[in-house]
Design a protein around this motif. Structure first.
Motif, PDB file in Angstrom:
ATOM      1  N   ASP A   1      -1.386  -6.415  -1.420  1.00  0.00           N
ATOM      2  CA  ASP A   1      -1.010  -5.678  -2.622  1.00  0.00           C
ATOM      3  C   ASP A   1      -0.279  -4.398  -2.219  1.00  0.00           C
TER       4      ASP A   1
ATOM      5  N   ASP B   1       2.986  -7.513  -1.861  1.00  0.00           N
ATOM      6  CA  ASP B   1       3.356  -7.705  -3.266  1.00  0.00           C
ATOM      7  C   ASP B   1       2.854  -9.050  -3.803  1.00  0.00           C
TER       8      ASP B   1
ATOM      9  N   PHE C   1      -0.248  -9.593  -4.932  1.00  0.00           N
ATOM     10  CA  PHE C   1      -1.020  -9.205  -6.117  1.00  0.00           C
ATOM     11  C   PHE C   1      -0.595  -7.798  -6.531  1.00  0.00           C
TER      12      PHE C   1
ATOM     13  N   THR D   1      -9.276 -10.470  -5.412  1.00  0.00           N
ATOM     14  CA  THR D   1      -8.003 -10.863  -4.793  1.00  0.00           C
ATOM     15  C   THR D   1      -8.115 -10.939  -3.279  1.00  0.00           C
TER      16      THR D   1
END
Length: 488
Positions: free
Chosen positions: A283, A289, A291, A298
């Motif tokens: 993330d 990128d 999540f 996640t």
């Protein structure tokens, strides 16, 4: 004759958003240059393509004379011409009876092919080609789109060879969204051209190196081609060797890059599909990128998925285990058409860079070198008669826009397409970033210079002058809602 201008885009708004139903989609009596029998049903698609050509000055007014060429200097006798439609899949990913909003319709391809054959005057060759999704059924795509009938018919009346190519090097057998087998395919008869973009790549200095995910489970392959300053791609040699490349994409939304028109359509000419970075694991808090934000859920999902994928490549029987895990995972983590994952959102900072790379590759490569001696001739015709909105590119809902777009530059055409869809062009990275200064530019004009010619008076103006009141209102993919829509 209208002078050639790469910042000019033609946009034809049809009276009805419909396609002719019977392949090979004969045009009607309004087109005297057509060489075969006249069809009995109205052919609005053919008319839309022809009017785009006329608005751009390509439909010369000397039909019947010895020097008549409907495509001017775009296609010349003796040229090697590639037509590249979007043949993603034979059906909507969730509703197998639907397909018309997913792929380029055969009637649009037919119209372009007719004019190309007339321009070649019996000298040259044509390749109609794409690389669909790895799990797609080529025969069903051909049957539904009518493309096989189009090519067979045109081959019977043309004096030049026309080949129809599935560029995939293998096909996947997929069950419950899990790859169970890979079947080798012939791919491009000329093979692939491997190119290292190096410092020309938009991925240069990007933080994702080592964590890229491509189109298959083997992340080692993807990252092996994008590390240590190296950014390698393997592109169809038939495409790079072409004198003329005519892009014929579908007008759709896209989960990873916002919209898919000309620029994103070039994914299909890559023979090394797993060489293409689609997202970066993790993330934004860690430079990823995949999540949009960090969470325990996640983190667990990411780790479990990657472990299962690696085991599926190595251990017999693991694909079955992965399928069971996937079924359970949908209940725990949510379905992909409901939850943002896999880089399917506006914060994807990886995929648009790959899109810019492959466009530079095509435009500047020749048969053996990159950069080549000169840019190849390029043209685009976009099938927006029935476009796709929402969960594109594989699961879009139909949007009967009734438009055909055409132009000389992929960035200009995509900007117009996105604007007419109702989107803010500057909020879509693959479009906005294409105007940045680069040694191998995709455009040599500013965004403000893009202007339209049209049969719709409200569109005959510069791109930035088109009011939201005069555009369509396509719904973005849910991961992009609230981030790319034009303001009233």
């Amino acid at each position: 004759m209208i002078a050639f201008d790469p910042s000019t885009v033609a946009a034809i708004h049809l009276s009805r958003p419909e396609y002719p139903k019977i392949p090979p989609f004969h045009p009607d009596v309004d087109y005297p240059e057509y060489r075969g029998e006249v069809g009995k049903e109205p052919n609005l698609a053919y008319g839309g393509v022809r009017e785009c050509f006329r608005l751009l000055g390509l439909d010369a007014a000397h039909y019947g004379t010895a020097d008549w060429n409907p495509l001017g200097d775009l296609v010349r006798p003796g040229d090697r011409v590639v037509l590249k439609p979007n043949l993603l899949a034979e059906a909507h990913a969730l509703r197998p009876e639907e397909w018309i909003q997913v792929i380029t319709h055969g009637s649009v391809i037919r119209a372009v092919l007719d004019y190309v054959l007339l321009a070649l005057k019996g000298k040259g060759e044509v390749s109609v080609m794409d690389g669909p999704q790895y799990d797609s059924d080529w025969d069903r795509i051909m049957n539904r789109s009518g493309l096989r009938d189009v090519v067979q018919y045109c081959s019977s009346v043309a004096d030049v060879p026309i080949q129809l190519l599935d560029l995939r090097d293998y096909q996947q057998e997929v069950r419950d969204d899990v790859i169970c087998n890979r079947i080798k395919l012939p791919s491009d008869p000329q093979g692939g051209m491997q190119v290292d973009l190096g410092e020309y790549s938009a991925l240069t200095n990007h933080e994702g190196a080592g964590r890229y995910y491509g189109s298959d489970y083997d992340q080692t392959e993807t990252n092996g081609h994008h590390s240590g300053g190296k950014h390698e791609y393997r592109i169809s040699r038939t495409a790079t060797a072409a004198d003329v490349f005519i892009n014929i994409p579908k007008l759709k939304t896209h989960k990873k890059v916002g919209v898919t028109l000309c620029m994103k359509n070039l994914v299909g000419i890559n023979l090394g599909r797993n060489w293409l970075p689609h997202h970066t694991d993790g993330d934004p808090s860690g430079g990823g990128d995949q999540f949009p934000f960090p969470s325990v859920k996640t983190t667990v999902e990411r780790s479990a998925i990657r472990w299962l994928q690696r085991q599926s490549m190595r251990v017999a029987g693991m694909p079955f285990v992965y399928r069971l895990a996937k079924r359970a995972g949908k209940r725990i983590f949510g379905r992909t058409d409901q939850v943002i994952r896999h880089g399917n959102w506006h914060g994807n900072d990886t995929c648009w860079r790959m899109v810019l790379d492959i466009n530079r590759l095509l435009l500047y490569a020749d048969e053996n070198d990159f950069p080549g001696e000169s840019k190849k001739r390029y043209f685009a015709v976009v099938d927006g008669i029935i476009g796709g909105e929402g969960d594109g590119p594989a699961s879009p809902d139909s949007y009967p826009a009734g438009i055909v777009l055409a132009g000389w530059n992929p960035v200009a055409v995509d900007c117009v397409g996105a604007r007419l869809m109702g989107f803010d062009v500057r909020s879509i990275p693959q479009l906005a970033q294409a105007f940045e200064t680069h040694p191998l530019p995709l455009v040599d004009f500013p965004m403000e210079a893009i202007h339209l010619r049209s049969n719709n008076e409200s569109w005959i103006k510069s791109l930035h002058q088109i009011s939201s009141d005069c555009t369509f209102h396509f719904r973005p993919h849910f991961g992009w809602i609230g981030h790319i829509e034009s303001k009233p």
